[in-house]
Design an enzyme around this catalytic site. Structure first.
Site, PDB file in Angstrom:
ATOM      1  N   GLU A 142       0.833  -1.213   0.000  1.00 51.32           N
ATOM      2  CA  GLU A 142       0.000   0.000   0.000  1.00 51.32           C
ATOM      3  C   GLU A 142       0.867   1.262   0.000  1.00 51.32           C
ATOM      4  OE1 GLU A 142      -2.901  -0.426  -0.845  1.00 51.32           O
ATOM      5  OE2 GLU A 142      -2.976  -2.559  -0.385  1.00 51.32           O
ATOM      6  N   HIS A 145       2.117   2.408  -3.319  1.00 51.46           N
ATOM      7  CA  HIS A 145       1.165   3.186  -4.127  1.00 51.46           C
ATOM      8  C   HIS A 145       1.377   4.694  -3.927  1.00 51.46           C
ATOM      9  CE1 HIS A 145      -1.496   0.264  -5.994  1.00 51.46           C
ATOM     10  NE2 HIS A 145      -1.635  -0.398  -4.864  1.00 51.46           N
TER      11      HIS A 145
END
Ligand code: NI
Length: 174
Positions: A142, A145
């Site tokens: 995550e 990203h």
């Protein structure tokens, strides 16, 4: 709350570095967090980063289901703003990952085995944790990203990259 549209690989929002969240307590951010959680649950994901829903901010949500956790404990839903990751040693482990921005695809990605991460929770309080296993993997995925990095860019062996249903079918025939 609302289910948001998820950007797919190739959309420029997934390639740009995200900006810091100045204040997690403002209503716009609280609404975005609620929408991200609803979108992640609806899509059946275990993590989602704000750029995936077209909001280029340093904000991620994630959880680890107990049945997919090596330690069997799982991790409750976590909201993390402005996260920082520090590897605890040099060990890397490779495992298959998927991403809601690459629907249907999977690939083996090397990640740090053990990390420390820090950030701010939805209540504005600091969070600091040590993580390993799937917990460490989802946090690294995550947070990538937020730098405009998608998991295929971390892969070292593209022969493991493919459609998840084909890879599962091939594995079942062994
Ligand atoms: Ni992803």
């Amino acid at each position: 709350m609302a289910i948001l549209k998820i950007a797919r690989m190739g959309h420029p929002v997934l390639r740009q570095p995200a900006a810091a969240v100045d204040d997690v307590s403002i209503p716009e951010i609280a609404r975005l967090i609620g929408d991200m959680i609803e979108t992640m649950v609806d899509a059946g994901g275990i993590g989602l980063a704000a750029p995936q829903v077209h909001a280029p901010l340093r904000l991620v949500v994630f959880q680890v289901p107990a049945m997919r956790d090596d330690a069997g404990e799982g991790l409750d839903l976590t909201i993390l703003a402005n996260p920082e990751i520090e590897p605890l040693d040099d060990e890397q482990v490779s495992a298959f990952e998927g991403c809601l921005s690459l629907p249907g695809l999977t690939g083996a990605v090397p990640r740090h085995a053990r990390i420390r991460y820090r950030g701010l929770g939805a209540d504005g309080r600091p969070i600091e944790r040590i993580a390993s296993g799937l917990h460490a993997r989802v946090v690294q995925h995550e947070c990538d990203h937020l730098k405009g990095v998608l998991y295929p860019m971390r892969m070292t062996d593209l022969t493991s990259f493919g459609f998840a249903d084909e890879i599962r079918r091939a594995a079942a025939q062994l």
